[in-house]
Design a protein around this motif. Structure first.
Motif, PDB file in Angstrom:
ATOM      1  N   ILE A 298       0.857  -1.192   0.000  1.00 19.11           N
ATOM      2  CA  ILE A 298       0.000   0.000   0.000  1.00 19.11           C
ATOM      3  C   ILE A 298       0.890   1.238   0.000  1.00 19.11           C
ATOM      4  CG2 ILE A 298      -1.824   1.254   1.210  1.00 19.11           C
ATOM      5  CD1 ILE A 298      -2.445  -1.405   2.688  1.00 19.11           C
ATOM      6  N   LEU A 299       0.581   2.202  -0.843  1.00 15.75           N
ATOM      7  CA  LEU A 299       1.254   3.492  -0.812  1.00 15.75           C
ATOM      8  C   LEU A 299       0.384   4.469  -0.034  1.00 15.75           C
ATOM      9  CD1 LEU A 299       3.488   5.456  -1.736  1.00 15.75           C
ATOM     10  CD2 LEU A 299       2.060   5.969  -3.737  1.00 15.75           C
ATOM     11  N   LEU A 300       0.976   5.101   0.969  1.00 13.57           N
ATOM     12  CA  LEU A 300       0.286   6.115   1.761  1.00 13.57           C
ATOM     13  C   LEU A 300       0.869   7.475   1.429  1.00 13.57           C
ATOM     14  CD1 LEU A 300       0.389   4.297   5.227  1.00 13.57           C
ATOM     15  CD2 LEU A 300      -1.448   4.232   3.526  1.00 13.57           C
ATOM     16  N   VAL A 301       0.007   8.443   1.141  1.00 12.76           N
ATOM     17  CA  VAL A 301       0.452   9.796   0.819  1.00 12.76           C
ATOM     18  C   VAL A 301      -0.387  10.793   1.605  1.00 12.76           C
ATOM     19  CG1 VAL A 301       1.240   9.175  -1.501  1.00 12.76           C
ATOM     20  CG2 VAL A 301      -1.117   9.971  -1.164  1.00 12.76           C
ATOM     21  N   PRO A 302       0.117  12.006   1.815  1.00 10.57           N
ATOM     22  CA  PRO A 302      -0.675  13.032   2.498  1.00 10.57           C
ATOM     23  C   PRO A 302      -1.893  13.426   1.674  1.00 10.57           C
ATOM     24  CG  PRO A 302       1.648  13.629   2.466  1.00 10.57           C
ATOM     25  CD  PRO A 302       1.485  12.482   1.515  1.00 10.57           C
ATOM     26  N   ALA A 303      -2.948  13.734   2.373  1.00 11.03           N
ATOM     27  CA  ALA A 303      -4.152  14.216   1.704  1.00 11.03           C
ATOM     28  C   ALA A 303      -4.028  15.699   1.389  1.00 11.03           C
ATOM     29  CB  ALA A 303      -5.368  13.982   2.600  1.00 11.03           C
ATOM     30  N   ASP A 304      -4.723  16.120   0.364  1.00 13.29           N
ATOM     31  CA  ASP A 304      -4.832  17.547   0.046  1.00 13.29           C
ATOM     32  C   ASP A 304      -5.598  18.217   1.179  1.00 13.29           C
ATOM     33  OD1 ASP A 304      -5.797  20.053  -0.945  1.00 13.29           O
ATOM     34  OD2 ASP A 304      -5.463  19.352  -2.984  1.00 13.29           O
ATOM     35  N   PRO A 305      -5.027  19.249   1.817  1.00 15.54           N
ATOM     36  CA  PRO A 305      -5.723  19.902   2.943  1.00 15.54           C
ATOM     37  C   PRO A 305      -7.101  20.436   2.588  1.00 15.54           C
ATOM     38  CG  PRO A 305      -3.436  20.604   2.843  1.00 15.54           C
ATOM     39  CD  PRO A 305      -3.709  19.847   1.575  1.00 15.54           C
TER      40      PRO A 305
ATOM     41  N   ALA B  68       0.357   1.019 -11.476  1.00 15.65           N
ATOM     42  CA  ALA B  68       1.180  -0.177 -11.285  1.00 15.65           C
ATOM     43  C   ALA B  68       0.453  -1.263 -10.488  1.00 15.65           C
ATOM     44  CB  ALA B  68       2.472   0.201 -10.570  1.00 15.65           C
ATOM     45  N   GLY B  69      -0.815  -0.998 -10.142  1.00 19.86           N
ATOM     46  CA  GLY B  69      -1.618  -1.996  -9.451  1.00 19.86           C
ATOM     47  C   GLY B  69      -1.515  -1.972  -7.941  1.00 19.86           C
ATOM     48  N   LEU B  70      -0.974  -0.885  -7.396  1.00 19.88           N
ATOM     49  CA  LEU B  70      -0.857  -0.768  -5.944  1.00 19.88           C
ATOM     50  C   LEU B  70      -2.083  -0.080  -5.369  1.00 19.88           C
ATOM     51  CD1 LEU B  70       2.833   0.478  -5.753  1.00 19.88           C
ATOM     52  CD2 LEU B  70       2.028  -1.825  -5.257  1.00 19.88           C
ATOM     53  N   ASP B  71      -2.402  -0.410  -4.132  1.00 23.36           N
ATOM     54  CA  ASP B  71      -3.428   0.328  -3.407  1.00 23.36           C
ATOM     55  C   ASP B  71      -2.834   1.646  -2.935  1.00 23.36           C
ATOM     56  OD1 ASP B  71      -5.318  -1.681  -3.677  1.00 23.36           O
ATOM     57  OD2 ASP B  71      -4.669  -2.702  -1.857  1.00 23.36           O
ATOM     58  N   VAL B  72      -3.639   2.694  -2.958  1.00 27.13           N
ATOM     59  CA  VAL B  72      -3.201   4.019  -2.506  1.00 27.13           C
ATOM     60  C   VAL B  72      -4.211   4.548  -1.496  1.00 27.13           C
ATOM     61  CG1 VAL B  72      -2.691   6.401  -3.183  1.00 27.13           C
ATOM     62  CG2 VAL B  72      -2.050   4.502  -4.701  1.00 27.13           C
ATOM     63  N   ALA B  73      -3.722   5.087  -0.400  1.00 21.56           N
ATOM     64  CA  ALA B  73      -4.595   5.683   0.606  1.00 21.56           C
ATOM     65  C   ALA B  73      -3.987   6.999   1.068  1.00 21.56           C
ATOM     66  CB  ALA B  73      -4.779   4.738   1.793  1.00 21.56           C
TER      67      ALA B  73
END
Length: 298
Positions: free
Chosen positions: A2-9, A29-34
């Motif tokens: 899983i790739l975790l990234v900051p949310a847009d404020p 690339a078929g990864l989950d993103v949260a």
């Protein structure tokens, strides 16, 4: 993975614009993103709410803004409660993110350095005397103020106590609540090249290229990170970046090591290539580790 990234404020269900391209490449690339609420994580406030949109379970990698080590540990613990395990744990993050965690292993290839615990002048003066007279670069455990070079980073001569403390005071003023750990004094070395950013997974260099501050200056064609590979592998860290520059005597020197999750991507590094290389290698390493565990268990 899983790739975790900051949310847009302003649009909390979407990735922060700075990391949107990496998130898009990961999905392709078929990864989950949260997404996670970085501001809440940085404050240490309501960490469980900050990760509330993370679903599923398994291994995760964060690609986002810097977090203090103690905040990152809280982040990891909140995710673990949801069945998500950060590939870099809290202790590993601290060792990569803070200079005292990696300096000893790289002493032979990085400028001589001393540091304090805290920001008291008496401790600063002891460190200044220990490093000795001559020019130095000031930072804290996790960051310099190199964009304020003459006023808060470069000290022409550590023997000049008043001038050195003036630089340290300005550094403290600029860093304010973001000051981490203590002062770090590093012997100044004259460099003749732009920095090269290298990306490492489990001790293997998987990407080499430009530094974010000089994205149009790629690594020289004859650049070879092999000599430092045993040192990086010896740290036992899953995902780091190492920045190097060429000294006037033709020797490559390590300027910085950082946790790869919070290391910026230069604009000239294609996000799709980055995601494919980093996550493909991480997945392979995880499979190998799982196989070894299974063999031991059998």
């Amino acid at each position: 993975m899983i790739l975790l990234v900051p949310a847009d404020p302003l649009r909390p269900r979407r990735p922060d614009e700075h990391f949107a391209a990496e998130a898009q490449a990961a999905r392709a690339a078929g990864l989950d993103v949260a997404v996670v609420d970085h501001d809440a994580l940085a404050r240490g406030a309501d960490v469980r709410r900050a990760v509330a949109s993370v679903s599923g379970s398994g291994m995760a990698v964060y690609r986002g803004w810097m977090l203090r080590s103690e905040r990152y540990t809280m982040f990891a613990e909140a995710l673990a409660e949801r069945g998500v395990v950060l590939r870099t744990d809290g202790e590993q993050y601290r060792r990569a993110h803070e200079l005292p965690g990696w300096y000893v292993a790289l002493t032979a290839v990085t400028p001589p350095s001393v540091w304090t615990t805290g920001s008291e002048r008496a401790d600063f003066d002891r460190a200044r005397v220990e490093l000795g007279a001559g020019p130095a670069v000031l930072r804290d455990y996790s960051k310099s103020m190199k964009h304020y070079w003459n006023e808060a980073a470069f000290i022409p001569d550590l023997a000049d106590a008043g001038s050195a403390w003036s630089t340290a005071s300005r550094f403290l003023e600029l860093r304010d609540d973001d000051f981490v750990g203590g002062f770090v004094l590093r012997r100044f070395e004259q460099l003749t090249s732009a920095e090269v950013r290298t990306w490492w997974i489990d001790g293997d260099c998987v990407l080499t290229g430009a530094h974010p501050d000089s994205p149009d200056d790629p690594a020289p064609v004859d650049f070879d990170p092999t000599p430092i590979a045993p040192m990086i592998a010896g740290l036992g860290l899953p995902f780091v970046t190492v920045d190097l520059a060429l000294r006037t005597d033709g020797v490559w020197r390590v300027i910085e090591l950082g946790d790869g999750q919070v290391s910026d991507r230069p604009t000239t590094l294609d996000p799709q290539r980055m995601v494919e290389v980093l996550f493909a290698q991480a997945a392979v390493d995880e499979c190998i580790a799982d196989t070894r565990v299974g063999r031991r268990g059998g």
